[in-house]
Each structure stands twice: as C-alpha cells, then as structure tokens.
Design a protein around this motif. Structure first.
Motif, PDB file in Angstrom:
ATOM      1  N   ILE A 239       8.449  55.119  50.630  1.00 24.16           N
ATOM      2  CA  ILE A 239       8.564  56.393  51.369  1.00 24.16           C
ATOM      3  C   ILE A 239       7.773  57.486  50.658  1.00 24.16           C
ATOM      4  O   ILE A 239       7.052  58.287  51.291  1.00 24.16           O
ATOM      5  CB  ILE A 239      10.047  56.780  51.520  1.00 24.16           C
ATOM      6  CG1 ILE A 239      10.759  55.789  52.459  1.00 24.16           C
ATOM      7  CG2 ILE A 239      10.183  58.198  52.063  1.00 24.16           C
ATOM      8  CD1 ILE A 239      12.253  56.006  52.556  1.00 24.16           C
ATOM      9  N   ASP A 240       7.872  57.516  49.332  1.00 23.71           N
ATOM     10  CA  ASP A 240       7.121  58.522  48.569  1.00 23.71           C
ATOM     11  C   ASP A 240       5.618  58.329  48.735  1.00 23.71           C
ATOM     12  O   ASP A 240       4.859  59.300  48.916  1.00 23.71           O
ATOM     13  CB  ASP A 240       7.497  58.444  47.096  1.00 23.71           C
ATOM     14  CG  ASP A 240       8.939  58.882  46.857  1.00 23.71           C
ATOM     15  OD1 ASP A 240       9.481  59.607  47.716  1.00 23.71           O
ATOM     16  OD2 ASP A 240       9.516  58.480  45.817  1.00 23.71           O
ATOM     17  N   PHE A 241       5.162  57.064  48.651  1.00 25.71           N
ATOM     18  CA  PHE A 241       3.731  56.799  48.823  1.00 25.71           C
ATOM     19  C   PHE A 241       3.272  57.149  50.237  1.00 25.71           C
ATOM     20  O   PHE A 241       2.152  57.629  50.444  1.00 25.71           O
ATOM     21  CB  PHE A 241       3.428  55.325  48.517  1.00 25.71           C
ATOM     22  CG  PHE A 241       3.307  55.030  47.050  1.00 25.71           C
ATOM     23  CD1 PHE A 241       2.232  55.507  46.321  1.00 25.71           C
ATOM     24  CD2 PHE A 241       4.266  54.268  46.396  1.00 25.71           C
ATOM     25  CE1 PHE A 241       2.114  55.228  44.971  1.00 25.71           C
ATOM     26  CE2 PHE A 241       4.157  53.993  45.048  1.00 25.71           C
ATOM     27  CZ  PHE A 241       3.087  54.471  44.324  1.00 25.71           C
ATOM     28  N   SER A 242       4.145  56.885  51.205  1.00 27.41           N
ATOM     29  CA  SER A 242       3.782  57.207  52.594  1.00 27.41           C
ATOM     30  C   SER A 242       3.680  58.714  52.800  1.00 27.41           C
ATOM     31  O   SER A 242       2.772  59.204  53.493  1.00 27.41           O
ATOM     32  CB  SER A 242       4.811  56.607  53.551  1.00 27.41           C
ATOM     33  OG  SER A 242       4.517  56.945  54.888  1.00 27.41           O
ATOM     34  N   ASN A 243       4.601  59.465  52.210  1.00 25.41           N
ATOM     35  CA  ASN A 243       4.560  60.928  52.340  1.00 25.41           C
ATOM     36  C   ASN A 243       3.340  61.519  51.653  1.00 25.41           C
ATOM     37  O   ASN A 243       2.803  62.552  52.084  1.00 25.41           O
ATOM     38  CB  ASN A 243       5.839  61.539  51.768  1.00 25.41           C
ATOM     39  CG  ASN A 243       7.066  61.159  52.588  1.00 25.41           C
ATOM     40  OD1 ASN A 243       6.953  60.882  53.800  1.00 25.41           O
ATOM     41  ND2 ASN A 243       8.236  61.139  51.955  1.00 25.41           N
ATOM     42  N   VAL A 248      -0.973  53.416  54.042  1.00 22.65           N
ATOM     43  CA  VAL A 248      -1.004  53.572  55.498  1.00 22.65           C
ATOM     44  C   VAL A 248       0.107  52.722  56.081  1.00 22.65           C
ATOM     45  O   VAL A 248       0.056  51.486  56.036  1.00 22.65           O
ATOM     46  CB  VAL A 248      -2.366  53.148  56.075  1.00 22.65           C
ATOM     47  CG1 VAL A 248      -2.357  53.273  57.601  1.00 22.65           C
ATOM     48  CG2 VAL A 248      -3.476  53.987  55.472  1.00 22.65           C
ATOM     49  N   THR A 249       1.148  53.358  56.609  1.00 21.19           N
ATOM     50  CA  THR A 249       2.273  52.656  57.217  1.00 21.19           C
ATOM     51  C   THR A 249       3.047  53.647  58.065  1.00 21.19           C
ATOM     52  O   THR A 249       2.666  54.814  58.205  1.00 21.19           O
ATOM     53  CB  THR A 249       3.179  52.030  56.150  1.00 21.19           C
ATOM     54  OG1 THR A 249       4.175  51.242  56.794  1.00 21.19           O
ATOM     55  CG2 THR A 249       3.844  53.090  55.290  1.00 21.19           C
ATOM     56  N   ASP A 250       4.159  53.188  58.627  1.00 17.14           N
ATOM     57  CA  ASP A 250       5.016  54.069  59.414  1.00 17.14           C
ATOM     58  C   ASP A 250       6.466  53.840  59.021  1.00 17.14           C
ATOM     59  O   ASP A 250       6.800  52.892  58.293  1.00 17.14           O
ATOM     60  CB  ASP A 250       4.802  53.835  60.913  1.00 17.14           C
ATOM     61  CG  ASP A 250       4.933  52.369  61.288  1.00 17.14           C
ATOM     62  OD1 ASP A 250       5.660  51.619  60.565  1.00 17.14           O
ATOM     63  OD2 ASP A 250       4.318  51.933  62.264  1.00 17.14           O
ATOM     64  N   LYS A 251       7.331  54.721  59.511  1.00 18.20           N
ATOM     65  CA  LYS A 251       8.741  54.640  59.156  1.00 18.20           C
ATOM     66  C   LYS A 251       9.385  53.370  59.701  1.00 18.20           C
ATOM     67  O   LYS A 251      10.295  52.805  59.082  1.00 18.20           O
ATOM     68  CB  LYS A 251       9.482  55.869  59.688  1.00 18.20           C
ATOM     69  CG  LYS A 251       9.059  57.165  59.018  1.00 18.20           C
ATOM     70  CD  LYS A 251       9.864  58.337  59.561  1.00 18.20           C
ATOM     71  CE  LYS A 251       9.452  59.648  58.886  1.00 18.20           C
ATOM     72  NZ  LYS A 251      10.234  60.805  59.396  1.00 18.20           N
ATOM     73  N   ILE A 290       3.514  42.806  56.603  1.00 16.19           N
ATOM     74  CA  ILE A 290       2.258  42.566  55.889  1.00 16.19           C
ATOM     75  C   ILE A 290       1.080  43.184  56.643  1.00 16.19           C
ATOM     76  O   ILE A 290       0.145  43.737  56.037  1.00 16.19           O
ATOM     77  CB  ILE A 290       2.064  41.053  55.679  1.00 16.19           C
ATOM     78  CG1 ILE A 290       3.132  40.515  54.709  1.00 16.19           C
ATOM     79  CG2 ILE A 290       0.666  40.741  55.150  1.00 16.19           C
ATOM     80  CD1 ILE A 290       3.127  39.019  54.558  1.00 16.19           C
ATOM     81  N   ASN A 291       1.126  43.125  57.980  1.00 12.20           N
ATOM     82  CA  ASN A 291       0.023  43.672  58.772  1.00 12.20           C
ATOM     83  C   ASN A 291       0.026  45.202  58.797  1.00 12.20           C
ATOM     84  O   ASN A 291      -1.016  45.823  59.077  1.00 12.20           O
ATOM     85  CB  ASN A 291       0.091  43.146  60.204  1.00 12.20           C
ATOM     86  CG  ASN A 291      -0.249  41.661  60.274  1.00 12.20           C
ATOM     87  OD1 ASN A 291      -1.040  41.161  59.467  1.00 12.20           O
ATOM     88  ND2 ASN A 291       0.343  40.952  61.231  1.00 12.20           N
ATOM     89  N   ASN A 292       1.172  45.828  58.522  1.00 10.62           N
ATOM     90  CA  ASN A 292       1.280  47.283  58.661  1.00 10.62           C
ATOM     91  C   ASN A 292       1.527  47.996  57.337  1.00 10.62           C
ATOM     92  O   ASN A 292       1.913  49.161  57.329  1.00 10.62           O
ATOM     93  CB  ASN A 292       2.405  47.630  59.639  1.00 10.62           C
ATOM     94  CG  ASN A 292       2.061  47.257  61.067  1.00 10.62           C
ATOM     95  OD1 ASN A 292       1.404  48.004  61.789  1.00 10.62           O
ATOM     96  ND2 ASN A 292       2.498  46.067  61.475  1.00 10.62           N
TER      97      ASN A 292
END
Length: 362
Positions: A239-243, A248-251, A290-292
């Motif tokens: 979550i920290d890396f995504s913020n 590149v990912t989603d919740k 793995i794809n996302n």
C-alpha cells in the motif's frame, strides 16, 4: 689293678651303648635293592616329649624320595623315610643324631646293597639307528602369511566398495541463464499445476507453494522482502509503495493478495479445508496478482530488463551399490578366501610329502 679298670670301663661303655640302643632304634624293610627300587627306613624313639629329629643327611649313593609324618604308637615316636639308589654298590646310611630332652643319642649305621639288573645281551634284538625325521609344517608356520593375506583382502574389498559407492569428486560448473521474475512465476505456477497436490488431498502443501511463488515474485520484481514479512506487513508495504507510485497496481489487486495470504495461513495453521472451487479461484487470483503487480516504469529494474546468468554447481551423485554389485563383491571375497585356503592346504600337503625321513643307518 689294671685289669679291673679295663673291665669297669668296658662295662660302662656297654651300658651306655645299651641305653642308647634301647632309646633309639633303626629298621629297614630290606637291605638289598635293585637300582631304582625303593625301600623304607624307619627310626623308632622310645620317648614322645622334647624330641628333635634332624633332617636325614650324609647319604652317599642313596636318595630320599619321601619323608613321612611322625607317628606316635605305644608311647613311641616313629619316623619313616622312603629311600632309593641309582648307582650299584654298597652304601651306608650313617649314624643319625637324635636329641631327647637335650641329650644326644646316636642311631646305628645301616648297610644297603644296590645291585643292577642282569641283562642277557645275546637274547635282545638289536635295532638300527634311526635317522632324522623331517618335522611336518604346522599352521603357525603360515599364520603370518595368512594374516597379511586377510589384511590385503580387507583393504581391497574396502577400496572397491567405496569406489563403487562414490563417484568422481570432480564438480562441473554450468552457466544457465536466470529467468525474469514474471517468467519464473508463470513457470512455477505451471509446475505446481502438474503436481496435482490439492487433488491428492495435499492442500496444505499446495497453498504453501502457491504463496511462496507469489512472495518470491514480489521480492524479485518489486524489491520488497516479501519472504520475510507477515501477511499484514507485506500488505502495508505494498500500500505504501502504491501510494508513492513506486509500483503499478490497484487496491483490488492488493485486497486479493491479502485474501489469498490469509486463506493460506488458515490452511497451514488452522487446518482449514477449502472447497475445490475455492482452490481454483485462488489459483486464478494468483495469476491476476502476478499480472497486476508491476514496478513503476520510471524506476529501473535490472532483473526485469535482463537476467544475469547464474552459475549452478552440479555435485556428483552418490552411487549406492545395487544388489548385483553386492553379490559380486561377496562372490569375489569368497573366491579369494577359497583360493588362499586351498593354497595353504596344498602347501602343507606338499611339505609333508616332500619331508621324508632319512634312510636308516645300518
């Protein structure tokens, strides 16, 4: 006057001799023996108290075979000896001194005749002189060679056994290109499907490998220590890396990852048993994760762009001897032992046949 003194002295001497002879007497069961024949010599003392009988000595030509214990019969002490002689001739047993109440008494001497056995040489058959006979060989003559042969045999068997058990100690190094994290994850998922673990009631092992594939992918692809973190720690890190736009990912993907890891924890630690459709759904979720889950395009990822070759050291395989090899070893061992035993037997037989006695000397 002189004649009277002589008679008085003679009577005194005679009385003393009679007194000694009455106190101490000797006797032998025979005075004539053949060479080596034994006879009994007996001393009788007419007193039982304060008597000292010295050791029988000063024997010339005679020998004491045995000295018997002193007997007491009718207030008399009787001492017996077993004597013999090994030389022909006439020999005296000298007078022996006996002490009775601190007074010395002498026994009489005794003459013993020792004669030889007459041999008629005209009637005795003469035999020729025997020659020297060879002594046959014994086991002790060959035991040192047998011990050496057994030691060499043991060393040979041990060397052969370990040579068959272990291969050459040399190692070979092979350069194999390392797969990219994404390719490696897909390959491992395919290999996991081929194992059919959950289909064979090995659900715990299946989920353990499934989550390891995901964690290993995240650690290599995103540089996150996923293998060392718990489920909550890993989710918070993503979550920290995504913020921070580092990945590149989603919740939704992070939520699915959290559900997958929690499901795996329940299976491994709470002995949960998910249904078949749930397991298949988790398998599809893994592919989706793995794809996302990708690193940011602005951040360089050396492992994604290319893969460095890895050096794999191939260790030699340990070869355990099979049944045929063991039987061969046993057969060879028995054959060698048989040959050694046969050789020793033939050597002993040959030596006994060769060593003939020397011809008799006439």
């Amino acid at each position: 006057m002189k004649h009277k003194l002589f008679y008085i002295f003679f009577l005194l001497t005679l009385s003393i001799s009679y007194a000694q002879s009455s106190m101490v007497k000797i006797e032998a069961d025979t005075t004539n023996i053949r060479i080596g024949e034994q006879f009994e010599y007996k001393i009788t003392i007419s007193e039982t108290e304060n008597v000292i009988i010295p050791k029988l000595g000063n024997l010339k030509g005679l020998e004491v075979i045995d000295s018997l214990k002193i007997d007491t019969i009718n207030s008399k002490l009787i001492k017996k000896y077993k004597l013999t002689g090994f030389d022909s001739g006439a020999f005296y047993i000298p007078r022996q001194q006996i002490f009775i109440k601190n007074q010395a008494y002498l026994t009489d001497s005794l003459l013993i005749n020792v004669t030889t056995v007459a041999i008629d040489t005209t009637k005795i058959k003469k035999f020729p002189i025997k020659g020297i006979k060879g002594e046959p060989y014994q086991f002790d003559d060959f035991k040192i060679y047998v011990y050496w042969a057994l030691a060499i045999l043991l060393i040979a068997i041990s060397t052969l056994y370990f040579a068959l058990k272990r291969s050459d100690n040399s190692t070979s190094k092979t350069l194999i290109p390392k797969l990219a994290p994404y390719q490696e994850a897909l390959r491992n998922l395919k290999l996991l499907d081929e194992k059919l673990l959950w289909q064979n009631n090995k659900t715990k092992a299946y989920y353990s490998e499934l989550t390891d594939i995901v964690r290993n992918y995240i650690e290599r692809e995103l540089n996150v220590p996923a293998l060392e973190q718990t489920t909550n720690e890993l989710v918070e890190s993503l979550i920290d890396f995504s913020n921070s736009k580092s990945i590149v990912t989603d919740k939704e993907t992070i939520k699915k990852l959290k559900n997958l890891l929690q499901q795996s924890d329940l299976v491994k630690f709470a002995k949960s048993k998910p249904m078949a459709h749930e397991i298949e759904a988790d398998r599809n979720t893994t592919t989706h994760i793995i794809n996302n889950l990708k690193p940011s395009t602005t951040e360089e990822n050396t492992e994604t762009s290319y893969s460095k070759p890895v050096v794999i050291v191939q260790k030699p395989e340990i070869k355990n001897p099979n049944t045929i090899t063991k039987l061969l070893l046993i057969t060879v061992t028995l054959l060698i032992v048989t040959l050694i035993s046969f050789g020793i037997y033939k050597a002993i037989s040959l030596s006994n046949s060769i060593k003939q006695p020397v011809e008799n000397v006439q």
